[in-house]
Design a protein around this motif. Sequence first.
Motif, PDB file in Angstrom:
ATOM      1  N   ALA A  14       0.830  -1.209   0.000  1.00 57.42           N
ATOM      2  CA  ALA A  14       0.000   0.000   0.000  1.00 57.42           C
ATOM      3  C   ALA A  14       0.862   1.255   0.000  1.00 57.42           C
ATOM      4  N   LEU A  15       1.916   1.254   0.786  1.00 54.58           N
ATOM      5  CA  LEU A  15       2.799   2.420   0.838  1.00 54.58           C
ATOM      6  C   LEU A  15       3.506   2.637  -0.491  1.00 54.58           C
ATOM      7  N   ASP A  16       3.865   1.556  -1.164  1.00 50.93           N
ATOM      8  CA  ASP A  16       4.543   1.645  -2.458  1.00 50.93           C
ATOM      9  C   ASP A  16       3.591   2.118  -3.554  1.00 50.93           C
ATOM     10  N   VAL A  17       2.419   1.514  -3.625  1.00 50.87           N
ATOM     11  CA  VAL A  17       1.480   1.789  -4.712  1.00 50.87           C
ATOM     12  C   VAL A  17       0.597   3.011  -4.426  1.00 50.87           C
ATOM     13  N   HIS A  18       0.255   3.210  -3.172  1.00 55.35           N
ATOM     14  CA  HIS A  18      -0.691   4.271  -2.805  1.00 55.35           C
ATOM     15  C   HIS A  18      -0.062   5.317  -1.890  1.00 55.35           C
ATOM     16  N   GLY A  19       1.246   5.491  -1.966  1.00 51.97           N
ATOM     17  CA  GLY A  19       1.948   6.411  -1.078  1.00 51.97           C
ATOM     18  C   GLY A  19       1.492   7.848  -1.147  1.00 51.97           C
ATOM     19  N   ASP A  20       0.902   8.246  -2.265  1.00 50.35           N
ATOM     20  CA  ASP A  20       0.411   9.622  -2.405  1.00 50.35           C
ATOM     21  C   ASP A  20      -1.049   9.756  -1.995  1.00 50.35           C
ATOM     22  N   ASP A  21      -1.657   8.657  -1.613  1.00 47.40           N
ATOM     23  CA  ASP A  21      -3.067   8.660  -1.216  1.00 47.40           C
ATOM     24  C   ASP A  21      -3.188   8.751   0.302  1.00 47.40           C
ATOM     25  N   ASP A  22      -4.414   8.887   0.777  1.00 51.57           N
ATOM     26  CA  ASP A  22      -4.680   8.905   2.217  1.00 51.57           C
ATOM     27  C   ASP A  22      -4.777   7.467   2.707  1.00 51.57           C
ATOM     28  N   VAL A  80       5.342   8.606   4.518  1.00 46.60           N
ATOM     29  CA  VAL A  80       3.885   8.638   4.422  1.00 46.60           C
ATOM     30  C   VAL A  80       3.296   8.765   5.817  1.00 46.60           C
ATOM     31  N   SER A  81       2.341   9.654   5.946  1.00 47.75           N
ATOM     32  CA  SER A  81       1.619   9.798   7.207  1.00 47.75           C
ATOM     33  C   SER A  81       0.339   8.974   7.101  1.00 47.75           C
ATOM     34  N   ALA A  82       0.129   8.093   8.073  1.00 45.12           N
ATOM     35  CA  ALA A  82      -1.047   7.229   8.036  1.00 45.12           C
ATOM     36  C   ALA A  82      -1.914   7.475   9.273  1.00 45.12           C
ATOM     37  N   ASP A  83      -3.204   7.590   9.055  1.00 50.90           N
ATOM     38  CA  ASP A  83      -4.149   7.676  10.163  1.00 50.90           C
ATOM     39  C   ASP A  83      -4.344   6.277  10.733  1.00 50.90           C
ATOM     40  N   ALA A  84      -4.917   6.198  11.920  1.00 50.74           N
ATOM     41  CA  ALA A  84      -5.155   4.895  12.534  1.00 50.74           C
ATOM     42  C   ALA A  84      -6.544   4.860  13.163  1.00 50.74           C
ATOM     43  N   GLU A  85      -7.212   3.728  12.983  1.00 49.43           N
ATOM     44  CA  GLU A  85      -8.526   3.525  13.566  1.00 49.43           C
ATOM     45  C   GLU A  85      -8.552   2.156  14.249  1.00 49.43           C
ATOM     46  N   ILE A  86      -9.415   2.041  15.257  1.00 44.90           N
ATOM     47  CA  ILE A  86      -9.567   0.785  15.985  1.00 44.90           C
ATOM     48  C   ILE A  86     -11.016   0.352  15.869  1.00 44.90           C
ATOM     49  N   GLY A  87     -11.204  -0.932  15.591  1.00 44.70           N
ATOM     50  CA  GLY A  87     -12.549  -1.497  15.545  1.00 44.70           C
ATOM     51  C   GLY A  87     -12.645  -2.654  16.521  1.00 44.70           C
ATOM     52  N   LEU A  88     -13.856  -2.997  16.908  1.00 46.12           N
ATOM     53  CA  LEU A  88     -14.092  -4.115  17.814  1.00 46.12           C
ATOM     54  C   LEU A  88     -15.169  -4.995  17.216  1.00 46.12           C
ATOM     55  N   GLY A  89     -14.876  -6.271  17.082  1.00 46.45           N
ATOM     56  CA  GLY A  89     -15.864  -7.198  16.555  1.00 46.45           C
ATOM     57  C   GLY A  89     -15.217  -8.259  15.702  1.00 46.45           C
ATOM     58  N   LYS A  90     -16.013  -8.846  14.848  1.00 45.27           N
ATOM     59  CA  LYS A  90     -15.497  -9.855  13.927  1.00 45.27           C
ATOM     60  C   LYS A  90     -14.691  -9.129  12.861  1.00 45.27           C
ATOM     61  N   PRO A  91     -13.416  -9.486  12.695  1.00 45.19           N
ATOM     62  CA  PRO A  91     -12.549  -8.719  11.797  1.00 45.19           C
ATOM     63  C   PRO A  91     -13.116  -8.471  10.403  1.00 45.19           C
ATOM     64  N   ALA A  92     -13.618  -9.489   9.733  1.00 42.13           N
ATOM     65  CA  ALA A  92     -14.121  -9.287   8.373  1.00 42.13           C
ATOM     66  C   ALA A  92     -15.274  -8.287   8.355  1.00 42.13           C
ATOM     67  N   SER A  93     -16.184  -8.407   9.292  1.00 43.84           N
ATOM     68  CA  SER A  93     -17.338  -7.494   9.343  1.00 43.84           C
ATOM     69  C   SER A  93     -16.903  -6.059   9.602  1.00 43.84           C
ATOM     70  N   VAL A  94     -15.950  -5.892  10.517  1.00 44.87           N
ATOM     71  CA  VAL A  94     -15.478  -4.543  10.839  1.00 44.87           C
ATOM     72  C   VAL A  94     -14.738  -3.940   9.650  1.00 44.87           C
ATOM     73  N   LEU A 119       7.066   2.026   9.721  1.00 48.65           N
ATOM     74  CA  LEU A 119       7.214   1.657   8.318  1.00 48.65           C
ATOM     75  C   LEU A 119       6.708   2.773   7.416  1.00 48.65           C
ATOM     76  N   ALA A 120       5.566   3.330   7.753  1.00 54.36           N
ATOM     77  CA  ALA A 120       5.010   4.437   6.970  1.00 54.36           C
ATOM     78  C   ALA A 120       5.947   5.648   7.018  1.00 54.36           C
ATOM     79  N   ASP A 121       6.468   5.961   8.193  1.00 55.64           N
ATOM     80  CA  ASP A 121       7.397   7.088   8.336  1.00 55.64           C
ATOM     81  C   ASP A 121       8.638   6.898   7.470  1.00 55.64           C
TER      82      ASP A 121
END
Length: 139
Positions: free
Chosen positions: A22-30, A80-94, A74-76
């Motif tokens: 993702a960092l290689d291919v989408h490094g200019d994206d959010d 690349v600056s990456a945001d981070a989010e946390i989810g709780l539940g079944k991984p695929a569903s989240v 790794l992003a640094d």
Amino acid sequence: MVRRVLVPVDGSELATRALEYALDVHGDDDITLLYVAGEASPMMGSAAKLALEDDLDEAILEEAEEVFGPARELADECGVSADAEIGLGKPASVIVEHAENHDVVVLGSHSSSLRERLLVGNVATKVVENAPVPVTVVR
């Protein structure tokens, strides 16, 4: 055009490969890192320890930071600056739920132990089948 890229991370080798891609291919994206803590249940592998915690939110935050730390490093390194989010539940569903706010998902072909994959199924397969956006699966 800047795209919003969701990269689920769990500290596994394949999740790291997905992030590198993702960092290689989408490094200019959010880029948004997503850590999903399994639902607290005495029946589910690593999530079982969450069921025993006095402060569930604090335990999840600590778990997530253990994964986000190396991912952010790794992003640094890639500038690349990456945001981070946390989810709780079944991984695929989240992941599918969070994908609704992104343009693409990049994830590892599998994670977790063989035992957990047999019990809960392959997360990548479920995400590919249900995500509302394109999914790139990295091996």
